[in-house]
Write a protein that holds these residues in place. Structure first.
Motif, mmCIF file in Angstrom:
data_model
loop_
_atom_site.group_PDB
_atom_site.id
_atom_site.type_symbol
_atom_site.label_atom_id
_atom_site.label_comp_id
_atom_site.label_asym_id
_atom_site.label_seq_id
_atom_site.Cartn_x
_atom_site.Cartn_y
_atom_site.Cartn_z
ATOM 1 N N UNK A 1 24.313 -23.660 41.473
ATOM 2 C CA UNK A 1 25.594 -23.643 40.775
ATOM 3 C C UNK A 1 26.596 -24.577 41.446
ATOM 4 N N UNK A 2 26.563 -24.642 42.766
ATOM 5 C CA UNK A 2 27.522 -25.458 43.516
ATOM 6 C C UNK A 2 27.371 -26.948 43.223
ATOM 7 N N UNK A 3 26.227 -27.351 42.673
ATOM 8 C CA UNK A 3 25.974 -28.771 42.382
ATOM 9 C C UNK A 3 26.463 -29.186 40.988
ATOM 10 N N UNK A 4 26.834 -28.217 40.174
ATOM 11 C CA UNK A 4 27.182 -28.515 38.785
ATOM 12 C C UNK A 4 28.642 -28.932 38.646
ATOM 13 N N UNK B 1 26.782 -25.991 31.401
ATOM 14 C CA UNK B 1 26.466 -24.655 30.908
ATOM 15 C C UNK B 1 25.002 -24.365 31.215
ATOM 16 N N UNK B 2 24.717 -23.154 31.634
ATOM 17 C CA UNK B 2 23.337 -22.802 31.934
ATOM 18 C C UNK B 2 23.132 -21.307 31.968
ATOM 19 N N UNK B 3 21.972 -20.923 32.453
ATOM 20 C CA UNK B 3 21.599 -19.520 32.571
ATOM 21 C C UNK B 3 21.253 -19.238 34.024
ATOM 22 N N UNK B 4 21.799 -18.168 34.562
ATOM 23 C CA UNK B 4 21.485 -17.784 35.940
ATOM 24 C C UNK B 4 20.047 -17.291 35.997
ATOM 25 N N UNK B 5 19.227 -17.921 36.833
ATOM 26 C CA UNK B 5 17.816 -17.552 36.882
ATOM 27 C C UNK B 5 17.361 -17.075 38.266
ATOM 28 N N UNK B 6 18.212 -17.270 39.278
ATOM 29 C CA UNK B 6 17.781 -16.863 40.615
ATOM 30 C C UNK B 6 18.967 -16.660 41.532
ATOM 31 N N UNK B 7 18.888 -15.642 42.385
ATOM 32 C CA UNK B 7 19.868 -15.424 43.448
ATOM 33 C C UNK B 7 19.128 -15.580 44.770
ATOM 34 N N UNK B 8 19.539 -16.562 45.562
ATOM 35 C CA UNK B 8 18.821 -16.870 46.796
ATOM 36 C C UNK B 8 19.149 -15.917 47.928
ATOM 37 N N UNK B 9 20.348 -15.384 47.977
ATOM 38 C CA UNK B 9 20.783 -14.583 49.118
ATOM 39 C C UNK B 9 20.350 -13.133 48.964
ATOM 40 N N UNK B 10 19.844 -12.529 50.044
ATOM 41 C CA UNK B 10 19.431 -11.129 50.001
ATOM 42 C C UNK B 10 20.475 -10.197 50.608
ATOM 43 N N UNK C 1 34.999 -22.360 42.923
ATOM 44 C CA UNK C 1 34.460 -22.863 41.668
ATOM 45 C C UNK C 1 34.812 -21.845 40.591
ATOM 46 N N UNK C 2 35.535 -22.290 39.570
ATOM 47 C CA UNK C 2 35.928 -21.393 38.485
ATOM 48 C C UNK C 2 34.844 -21.440 37.403
ATOM 49 N N UNK C 3 34.294 -20.284 37.086
ATOM 50 C CA UNK C 3 33.212 -20.212 36.103
ATOM 51 C C UNK C 3 33.527 -19.121 35.085
ATOM 52 N N UNK C 4 32.808 -19.207 33.958
ATOM 53 C CA UNK C 4 32.919 -18.187 32.929
ATOM 54 C C UNK C 4 31.541 -17.584 32.715
ATOM 55 N N UNK C 5 31.446 -16.281 32.901
ATOM 56 C CA UNK C 5 30.205 -15.544 32.673
ATOM 57 C C UNK C 5 30.482 -14.552 31.555
ATOM 58 N N UNK D 1 26.442 -21.403 46.218
ATOM 59 C CA UNK D 1 25.214 -21.960 46.781
ATOM 60 C C UNK D 1 24.055 -20.968 46.747
ATOM 61 N N UNK D 2 24.330 -19.744 46.289
ATOM 62 C CA UNK D 2 23.276 -18.718 46.235
ATOM 63 C C UNK D 2 22.721 -18.533 44.829
ATOM 64 N N UNK D 3 23.354 -19.148 43.834
ATOM 65 C CA UNK D 3 22.925 -18.966 42.458
ATOM 66 C C UNK D 3 22.216 -20.208 41.941
ATOM 67 N N UNK D 4 21.007 -20.035 41.424
ATOM 68 C CA UNK D 4 20.289 -21.124 40.774
ATOM 69 C C UNK D 4 20.456 -20.991 39.265
ATOM 70 N N UNK D 5 20.681 -22.134 38.616
ATOM 71 C CA UNK D 5 20.976 -22.144 37.183
ATOM 72 C C UNK D 5 19.997 -23.075 36.477
ATOM 73 N N UNK D 6 19.474 -22.598 35.346
ATOM 74 C CA UNK D 6 18.712 -23.452 34.443
ATOM 75 C C UNK D 6 19.714 -24.053 33.466
#
Length: 224
Positions: free
Chosen positions: A152-155, A160-169, A200-204, A217-222
């Protein structure tokens, strides 16, 4: 299904191999220092274990790159991750755990369960390919289904995308995300990047959030 020969490895070896795999997966440097930090051990202990892993043919030192898994190490790591991620999925889907509760439980159980039990769990769950955090579950042969994603931090704003992974445990982060209904499968739009290192301002869904760098940096987006 009989237990594989790799199951003769000790739990400490499996822990190291899994952490090395995780660092490589994130594109982070694998060094004695980074391993020591992740495993809460001294650098000298990490160095000693890396030497042992090298002697067993599970890792190799690559000049200017640090520590890499060999093909045998990679297969072992994916076997450990298969157990870990299937246990997490079972705990959530069948036993009512929340996604912030399962990592520590799976850490303890992954070394104790047999391959036969793991395959029964997989069949019970319908052979899932992703765990509750969106992490890919390796197949029995060690193959992994990868998705093209970006952090997400790279976008940039407008993406616009879909959250597909959370890296942090980190349970606290996972609880925060759950409390704010930021989860796997949710549509996310980047609205604005605040200047000077701001959030980073986002809309979910219909809700706007200001997310700090650690979460971004913990969220991966398709990307759609």
């Amino acid at each position: 299904m009989p237990d594989s020969p790799n199951r003769s490895s000790s739990s400490s070896i499996e822990d190291y191999i899994r952490v090395i795999y995780g660092l490589v997966e994130r594109g982070e440097a694998v060094t004695n220092t980074s391993l020591a930090g992740r495993l809460s051990v001294s650098p000298s202990s990490a160095s000693g274990m890396v030497t042992k892993l090298s002697q067993q043919g599970l890792v190799e030192h690559v000049p200017y790159r640090g520590i890499d898994l060999t093909s045998a190490g990679l297969l072992l790591a994916r076997g450990v991750l298969r157990r870990h991620r299937l246990i997490e999925t079972y705990l959530v889907q069948e036993l009512g755990y929340t996604w912030d509760e399962v990592h520590a439980e799976a850490d303890a159980l992954e070394h104790a369960v047999s391959d036969r039990l793991i395959e029964r769990i997989s069949a019970k769950l319908g052979h899932p390919v992703r765990d509750p955090h969106g992490d890919p579950i390796p197949a029995v042969d060690g193959s992994v289904e990868e998705l093209p994603t970006r952090l997400l931090d790279e976008l940039e704003p407008g993406a616009v995308g879909q959250i597909v992974r959370v890296w942090d445990t980190d349970p606290n982060m996972l609880r925060y995300l759950a409390d704010h209904e930021i989860g796997i499968g949710e549509r996310i739009e980047v609205v604005e990047r605040q200047p000077f290192g701001g959030p980073l301002v986002v809309k979910v869904g219909d809700t706007t959030h200001a997310l700090g760098k650690e979460i971004a940096q913990a969220l991966s987006v398709a990307v759609l």
